[in-house]
Design an enzyme around this catalytic site. Sequence first.
Site, PDB file in Angstrom:
ATOM      1  N   THR A 137      -8.581   1.199   8.894  1.00  0.00           N
ATOM      2  CA  THR A 137      -8.753   1.714  10.259  1.00  0.00           C
ATOM      3  C   THR A 137      -9.777   0.920  11.072  1.00  0.00           C
ATOM      4  O   THR A 137      -9.579   0.665  12.264  1.00  0.00           O
ATOM      5  CB  THR A 137      -9.174   3.199  10.191  1.00  0.00           C
ATOM      6  OG1 THR A 137      -8.167   3.886   9.443  1.00  0.00           O
ATOM      7  CG2 THR A 137      -9.293   3.819  11.561  1.00  0.00           C
ATOM      8  N   ASP A 145       2.343   5.562  -5.212  1.00  0.00           N
ATOM      9  CA  ASP A 145       1.538   6.742  -4.918  1.00  0.00           C
ATOM     10  C   ASP A 145       2.327   7.996  -5.290  1.00  0.00           C
ATOM     11  O   ASP A 145       3.118   8.515  -4.515  1.00  0.00           O
ATOM     12  CB  ASP A 145       1.174   6.742  -3.420  1.00  0.00           C
ATOM     13  CG  ASP A 145       0.392   7.986  -3.027  1.00  0.00           C
ATOM     14  OD1 ASP A 145       0.153   8.843  -3.902  1.00  0.00           O
ATOM     15  OD2 ASP A 145       0.015   8.103  -1.848  1.00  0.00           O
ATOM     16  N   ASP A 166       0.842  -1.199   0.000  1.00  0.00           N
ATOM     17  CA  ASP A 166       0.000   0.000   0.000  1.00  0.00           C
ATOM     18  C   ASP A 166       0.889   1.265   0.000  1.00  0.00           C
ATOM     19  O   ASP A 166       1.909   1.300   0.700  1.00  0.00           O
ATOM     20  CB  ASP A 166      -0.841  -0.071   1.307  1.00  0.00           C
ATOM     21  CG  ASP A 166      -2.081   0.773   1.274  1.00  0.00           C
ATOM     22  OD1 ASP A 166      -2.494   1.204   0.190  1.00  0.00           O
ATOM     23  OD2 ASP A 166      -2.665   0.997   2.368  1.00  0.00           O
ATOM     24  N   GLY A 194     -11.807   3.440   3.029  1.00  0.00           N
ATOM     25  CA  GLY A 194     -13.086   2.724   3.038  1.00  0.00           C
ATOM     26  C   GLY A 194     -13.799   2.731   4.381  1.00  0.00           C
ATOM     27  O   GLY A 194     -15.033   2.608   4.432  1.00  0.00           O
ATOM     28  N   THR A 195     -13.046   2.897   5.465  1.00  0.00           N
ATOM     29  CA  THR A 195     -13.687   2.921   6.788  1.00  0.00           C
ATOM     30  C   THR A 195     -14.723   4.038   6.870  1.00  0.00           C
ATOM     31  O   THR A 195     -15.784   3.862   7.473  1.00  0.00           O
ATOM     32  CB  THR A 195     -12.602   3.115   7.883  1.00  0.00           C
ATOM     33  OG1 THR A 195     -11.750   1.975   7.865  1.00  0.00           O
ATOM     34  CG2 THR A 195     -13.209   3.291   9.263  1.00  0.00           C
TER      35      THR A 195
END
Length: 288
Positions: A232, A103, A81, A209-210
Amino acid sequence: MYSTLKEVTSRAEELNYTVGAFNAHNLEMLPDMIRAAKEQGSPIIIQTSIDTAKYIGHENFVAVCKSMASKEMVDVVLHLDHARNFDDIKEAIDKGYTSVMFDGSHLPLKENIMKTRAVVEYAHKHGVSVEGELGTIGGTEEGIHVGEDDKVYTDPKNAVEFVKATKVDALAVAIGTNHGQYKSKTNVNLPLLKEINAAVDVPLVIHGGTGVNEHDIPELINNGIRKFNVGTELLVAWTRKAKETFGETKETKSLRHNVIPCNQAVKEIVKHKISIFMNVEDRTLVLK
Ligand code: 13P
């Protein structure tokens, strides 16, 4: 099977679902995350930050994911990630990760394209998939904070140029989500997602997404989201349960009695999220 991001998102595209990408914060929680996917008849993307990979050892994550993928007969992708540095990416690829994220979202477009392209060339030579990012996602990731005023939404025209020039396998989009948004919920910009999805032919990725309202998920899936990151929520569940169990334990009690409930809490969340992500009636099609 131990799989690539491209393989699992292609199947998700065919059947219109999204694949959960869950951050493993330690090695303890990992087997139950994969078992959750197995029980739901779903593939799973396990992702780690660079620091977690270094703390556990890349090879150890690879070994567990590979052996469980083969023994449990479940498709497992191991993804790095938010990497910003080529050496970190190269290390993950050389040690057996099947997918990486470069990223370059903080860079000017041309530089982001150039650096992402170099990562894609190296990764594809090794059969590894690459996720790129355009625009900025809010919140804090790897110690870098992006405030509300610094957020830049993904520009669909830039997305077309980026995807064409870099040949990424997936694109993370900035449509209002934030990393680590636990207490409130995000206002996702669906019209923008529709525009991006109409403009590019590549699986799209949701970060943060949390903080996404679960009732928004079906529309996100219908508009090209094929990888859905959740971190998270798992971290909070594991920590809460650990505070409870370790707070009450006798010091001589076997550790597993305190750790199993933490892993179980993570497993329940992964199962629940997958039940929303996999809006496919016949799950045997997914396992083909
Ligand atoms: P959350 O921690 O906000 O769920 O985001 C996870 C993520 O996007 C990892 O890149």
